[in-house]
Each structure stands twice: as structure tokens, then as C-alpha cells.
Design a protein around this motif. Sequence first.
Motif, PDB file in Angstrom:
ATOM      1  N   GLU A  10      29.405  35.516  29.456  1.00 57.96           N
ATOM      2  CA  GLU A  10      28.312  35.916  28.584  1.00 57.96           C
ATOM      3  C   GLU A  10      28.834  37.146  27.866  1.00 57.96           C
ATOM      4  N   PRO A  11      28.131  37.664  26.869  1.00 57.10           N
ATOM      5  CA  PRO A  11      28.702  38.788  26.112  1.00 57.10           C
ATOM      6  C   PRO A  11      29.081  39.971  27.000  1.00 57.10           C
ATOM      7  N   GLY A  12      28.310  40.215  28.027  1.00 58.42           N
ATOM      8  CA  GLY A  12      28.533  41.423  28.822  1.00 58.42           C
ATOM      9  C   GLY A  12      29.564  41.286  29.926  1.00 58.42           C
ATOM     10  N   ALA A  13      29.848  40.067  30.383  1.00 57.40           N
ATOM     11  CA  ALA A  13      30.717  39.937  31.563  1.00 57.40           C
ATOM     12  C   ALA A  13      31.293  38.531  31.693  1.00 57.40           C
ATOM     13  N   LEU A  14      32.401  38.485  32.425  1.00 58.14           N
ATOM     14  CA  LEU A  14      33.035  37.223  32.789  1.00 58.14           C
ATOM     15  C   LEU A  14      32.814  37.046  34.290  1.00 58.14           C
ATOM     16  N   ASP A  15      32.233  35.901  34.660  1.00 56.94           N
ATOM     17  CA  ASP A  15      31.983  35.638  36.084  1.00 56.94           C
ATOM     18  C   ASP A  15      33.020  34.661  36.603  1.00 56.94           C
ATOM     19  N   SER A  22      34.323  33.450  47.178  1.00 56.67           N
ATOM     20  CA  SER A  22      33.983  34.815  46.753  1.00 56.67           C
ATOM     21  C   SER A  22      33.854  34.853  45.224  1.00 56.67           C
ATOM     22  N   ARG A  23      33.194  35.887  44.749  1.00 61.28           N
ATOM     23  CA  ARG A  23      32.908  36.003  43.325  1.00 61.28           C
ATOM     24  C   ARG A  23      33.354  37.354  42.789  1.00 61.28           C
ATOM     25  N   SER A  24      33.740  37.333  41.499  1.00 64.24           N
ATOM     26  CA  SER A  24      34.027  38.585  40.797  1.00 64.24           C
ATOM     27  C   SER A  24      33.255  38.586  39.498  1.00 64.24           C
ATOM     28  N   ARG A  25      32.649  39.694  39.185  1.00 61.74           N
ATOM     29  CA  ARG A  25      31.959  39.823  37.884  1.00 61.74           C
ATOM     30  C   ARG A  25      32.651  40.938  37.123  1.00 61.74           C
ATOM     31  N   LEU A  26      33.370  40.554  36.071  1.00 61.36           N
ATOM     32  CA  LEU A  26      34.195  41.524  35.346  1.00 61.36           C
ATOM     33  C   LEU A  26      33.515  41.853  34.028  1.00 61.36           C
ATOM     34  N   VAL A  84      45.086  38.066  27.314  1.00 63.13           N
ATOM     35  CA  VAL A  84      45.409  36.948  28.199  1.00 63.13           C
ATOM     36  C   VAL A  84      45.644  37.498  29.603  1.00 63.13           C
ATOM     37  N   PHE A  85      44.905  36.952  30.563  1.00 61.36           N
ATOM     38  CA  PHE A  85      45.023  37.424  31.951  1.00 61.36           C
ATOM     39  C   PHE A  85      45.595  36.322  32.822  1.00 61.36           C
ATOM     40  N   GLY A  86      46.648  36.637  33.550  1.00 61.51           N
ATOM     41  CA  GLY A  86      47.185  35.685  34.518  1.00 61.51           C
ATOM     42  C   GLY A  86      46.208  35.537  35.675  1.00 61.51           C
ATOM     43  N   GLU A  87      46.150  34.322  36.204  1.00 62.08           N
ATOM     44  CA  GLU A  87      45.221  34.105  37.321  1.00 62.08           C
ATOM     45  C   GLU A  87      45.615  34.935  38.545  1.00 62.08           C
ATOM     46  N   ASP A  88      46.923  35.019  38.786  1.00 58.47           N
ATOM     47  CA  ASP A  88      47.383  35.801  39.949  1.00 58.47           C
ATOM     48  C   ASP A  88      46.993  37.268  39.794  1.00 58.47           C
ATOM     49  N   TRP A  89      47.131  37.759  38.557  1.00 54.79           N
ATOM     50  CA  TRP A  89      46.782  39.159  38.315  1.00 54.79           C
ATOM     51  C   TRP A  89      45.290  39.382  38.572  1.00 54.79           C
ATOM     52  N   LEU A  90      44.475  38.460  38.056  1.00 51.82           N
ATOM     53  CA  LEU A  90      43.031  38.598  38.277  1.00 51.82           C
ATOM     54  C   LEU A  90      42.695  38.509  39.766  1.00 51.82           C
TER      55      LEU A  90
END
Length: 390
Positions: A10-15, A22-26, A84-90
Motif C-alpha cells: 500500500e502507499p505507506g508500507a510493504l507487507d 512470520s511477518r515484516s511490515r516495512l 531493488v531488494f534481494g530476498e536474502d537481504w530482506l
Amino acid sequence: MSALESFACEPGALDLVWRDGSRSRLIAPWLRDHCQGAECRDPRSGQRLVDVAELPEDTRIVRAERLPDGELAVHFAPDGHRSVFGEDWLHANAFREEAGREDVDPNAAAARRPRLWDAATFAREGLVWTPWSEYLEDPSAKRRALAAVRDHGFALLSGVPPREGAVLEVARSFGFVRETNYGALFDVRAVIDPSNLAFTNLGLGPHTDNPYRDPVPTLQLLHCLENTAAGGESVLVDGFRVAERLREQAPDDFALLASQPVDFAYRDGRSAELRARFPLIELGAEGEPRAIRYNNRSIAPLRMPAERMERFYRAYRRLSRALDTPEGRLVFKMGPGDLVLFDNVRVLHARTRIESGGRRHLQGAYADRDGLLSTLRLLEAPGAAPGGQP
Ligand code: OGA
Ligand code: ZN
């Protein structure tokens, strides 16, 4: 296999939902600030080229897409940037909402969870002495010794050649010597006209060294060159264990000792006039003991209102007694070639009185924990990618 199960934005965050549930909200500013692209990071050092002040206040996400190799591309407004974000990095760096705290670096986590000990711990587990030759030849022996400093606050080495200056080679094997007014190293033996009571035959109660410095040296090494004297045994005490027990048993005393700064001073009338002001028990941001400073030789005149002084003396005396109990004292006698390396803001050291008749000579040096922990991380994860930069 991919660690990322699904994502939504969504505009404010990437879920992000990870495969383990587990979850991350960036949030958008975090993602934009952590862009790994060459415009935002120096490709060689990985260090950030932009400052957070340059980020538009209304930074938001326009869309995100999965690239064929699994990376996530995120498009931002209003600056039109694409990251661009690598999955491993995230996976390695994104906070898990379930965690409730910021433990992603296992070394930082271990450093925050010291393994508290008393004398009985080593009566059960045995005291480990690492031969210096093994430490030099076998990286896993070195790793275990350095991990012991991180976890227990000390490590013991044997077979360090009992010659002048060898203590500096040991310090340089994991980090950097902290030179002080005592020199790069100092001799601990009885001398005429000593500049410090350590350089006499007196016993020394449990203490941390040099609380009159800011910053205080966080590691100390003591290397035995000669010890034919009766007495002169070495003692270590886990100050963090004592602090935690005090917190349980006398919370008011603990709170006072952790909040009331006291002055420490050292002067030799020639080259040093050192002062620092800290509480005896310093707490970290999460309330954990971070540093113990305790040295009855160098505490300066105490100054506080009489009513508080009454309470302070009750607490101070209680701490002093708690630091010097038979249950807490780990006692051993060092012979030529033995070396003790300890965390000088956690573990207190002491020595019993040296009887006349024999000779005892130690050489000491200071170093710091950052270098040791850095060396330990390299031994634990050789070739790991750099994380955060200074
Ligand atoms: C010191 C000290 C202990 C010992 O020099 O700081 O505490 O065993 N020495 O002599
Ligand atoms: Zn000392």
C-alpha cells in the motif's frame, strides 16, 4: 527455496509474509532509506551516500513487483526512484513484527544475554584453559576462547611464553592494545614507592580497573611470567550476576546504585590527572546491566545530600558484600605462561595477599571489546556480507 511466501503493498508500507509464518511490515521511508542501488550506496564499501534529511517527507510506494530472480523492485513517489531488494537481504534485515525486539544480529543478541555464572558453574563444567599453541593453529580453538569472553566475560590461556611483552601479542591476536598512562603494558609486581596499590604485595578486593577513564578499557589481560610466592591467587567474580541478584533482592538499593553517579579519580602527581563520573552499575537502554565500575582504591570523595548518602552507603555496602562472597569467587592460581583475558566492565578481578619469600610478576595490558567481537564474528561467519556501516 524462497523464504518469502507473499507480499502486498500500500502507499505507506510493504507487507511481507515469510515461509515460516512470520511477518515484516516495512514502511515506505525505511525502504527508500535502505535502497541498495549504486546511486544510494557506494558499491565497494556498501556505505550510504545519502542522508535521511534528503528523503521527501511524503515518500510513498507506488507499486512493487517480483523480478524473475526473486528480487523485489519497489517504485517510489514523489522522487520516482526505483529500488531493488534481494530476498536474502530482506530476510536478514527486516524486523519481524512477532519478535518484539530488534534481535537480528546473533552476536548482538548473545552480547545482550550474558551467561551468568558463579563458582559452582565451573565446579560443574570445569574450567577451560586453551593452550596458546592451539589458539594460534586452530581457528575453532580461538573462536571458542573469544566466545567465552563474550558469553562468560573471561577466557583462560595457558602456555603463553613467559617473556616480556608476550601479553601484547595476545591482545593483537584479536584486537588492539589500549595504551594508557601506564604504558602499552604494565608490570604487576611489588616495587618501592608504588604508583598504585596493585604494585605491592597487598591483597586486592574485587574491582574493575580504571573506572576513572571515560571510556573505560573494556578488556584486560594479565599474563603470569613468574609466581613462586605463596598466596597471590587470582579471583574473578561475575559482576552482572551480582547486579541481577541485587536487583531481585534489594530493588531500591539496585535502583540507587544504577542512577547515582559517583566520581572516580587517579593522579600520580606527574603525568596523570584522570577523572570520570558514572554510577557503579550502568544500565543499557533496555535496563540490562551494561557496565560495573567498582574500585575502592579510586572512588573519589562522595558528594550528595546526607539523606541520600545514608541510603547510598546502605546500598554501596550491600553491593560490596555481594561482590565478595565464597559462592561468587572463582579462584585459581596463575603459573608462568598462564593468561587471563576478561571483560573489565562485567567481571571483577581480585588477588589474595602475596606472602613474602617468593617472586610474583605479571604483565598486564588493556584492549577493547569491539575488536574482539569483530574478530569473533569473522571466525563465526567467514565471508559474511557487510551489515550496517558506521
Ligand atoms: C591489577 C590487578 C591483580 C593481580 O594489576 O589491576 O588487579 O593478580 N592485579 O596482581
Ligand atoms: Zn586490577
